[in-house]
Design an enzyme around this catalytic site. Sequence first.
Site, mmCIF file in Angstrom:
data_model
loop_
_atom_site.group_PDB
_atom_site.id
_atom_site.type_symbol
_atom_site.label_atom_id
_atom_site.label_comp_id
_atom_site.label_asym_id
_atom_site.label_seq_id
_atom_site.Cartn_x
_atom_site.Cartn_y
_atom_site.Cartn_z
ATOM 1 N N HIS A 176 -8.298 -4.716 -0.824
ATOM 2 C CA HIS A 176 -7.076 -3.989 -0.470
ATOM 3 C C HIS A 176 -6.299 -4.796 0.562
ATOM 4 C CE1 HIS A 176 -4.568 -0.398 -0.368
ATOM 5 N NE2 HIS A 176 -4.463 -0.595 0.935
ATOM 6 N N SER B 203 0.836 -1.202 0.000
ATOM 7 C CA SER B 203 0.000 0.000 0.000
ATOM 8 C C SER B 203 0.876 1.259 0.000
ATOM 9 C CB SER B 203 -0.950 -0.041 1.205
ATOM 10 O OG SER B 203 -1.974 0.921 1.100
ATOM 11 N N ASP C 197 -10.338 -3.517 -5.570
ATOM 12 C CA ASP C 197 -9.811 -2.772 -4.419
ATOM 13 C C ASP C 197 -10.636 -1.507 -4.230
ATOM 14 O OD1 ASP C 197 -8.372 -1.209 -2.605
ATOM 15 O OD2 ASP C 197 -6.423 -1.806 -3.399
#
Length: 360
Positions: free
Chosen positions: A311, A142, A280
């Site tokens: 995610h 991320s 996501d």
Amino acid sequence: YIPPLIWGKSGHIQTALYGKMGRVRSPHPYGLRKYLTMPDGATATFDLFEPQSEHCIGEDVTMVICPGIANHSEKQYIRTFVDYAQKNGYRCAVLNHLGALPNIELTSPRMFTYGCTWEFGAMVNYIKKTYPQTQLVVVGFSLGGNIVCKYLGESQANQERVLCCVSVCQGYSALRAQETFMQWDQCRRFYNFLMADNLKKIILSHRQVLFGDNMKKPQSLSDADLSKLYTATSLMQIDDNVMRKFHGYSSLKEYYEEESCLQYLHRIYVPLLLVNAVDDPLVHESLLSIPRALSEKRENVMLVLPLHGGHLGFFEGSVLFPEPLTWMDKLVVQYANAICQWEKTKSHCSDTEQAVSGQE
């Protein structure tokens, strides 16, 4: 990637499970915490985990790992991944984002930001110096994906001894993402609020160092900013009122432009694996045009884009209950193994050619 039958094709459930549980039945790998003093007085920390078996190519390989926003080595998804990497013969070094660990006090009026590579670079340099024979696999999750890609692209020297880089579930351009993150489709505005609330709590836990009477604090950081922080409901508001000021950016636009890895991706020459999920809810589909275009132009870049996974979810399991290990964990390690094998084969072929040339 085959998600669990009943709920695995919902990006929201995948993301919620990751956010709430991290992982199921996550292991507890043992590591040593290292402390590094930064030039501005900040104390960077990272955890070092030694391999639990011999690597598949018999070489010394270290994974240098950068977690997601406000995350650290004690998060369950990081523990699960580290344990799996250790069992596959990798040493792991995991950065703890500045200010993220609840039991580590800040020693300077600065926290981690969206794209600051200082602490990650210090950790990598420590590994290179301490283990002069080791080769590196760079991994970012991320926000960590943005940091590691930016770090590699900032300087050719940063790519020395790096076998490959893997970025999972990043958004590539904060400037392009900020508008989508305020929209309600796919509940992004709600996720934005939750993430902002978590970040706000972390900042307020360090309020004395960041907003107290400290001569070293950024001149632009004031009591008014603290008041705005209390009422902030989005990451953009926090970035504008607090985060950008740690590095003296005059505007949110400038901060997002300079801190995003977008302008550095084309400077990465080592094998680069970019992983995103179509469902996501945090990364709008328009942002996926960035890795698509890059993978079409650059031979060293591979984009992996499964339809499901959410995610940082990517849970696996037959029907209802997810397995401890996720598809994401296995993908990163298997890609790293393949690159290591490829590099060893290239080196062997090169040595053979030199030997033949010498005989001639």
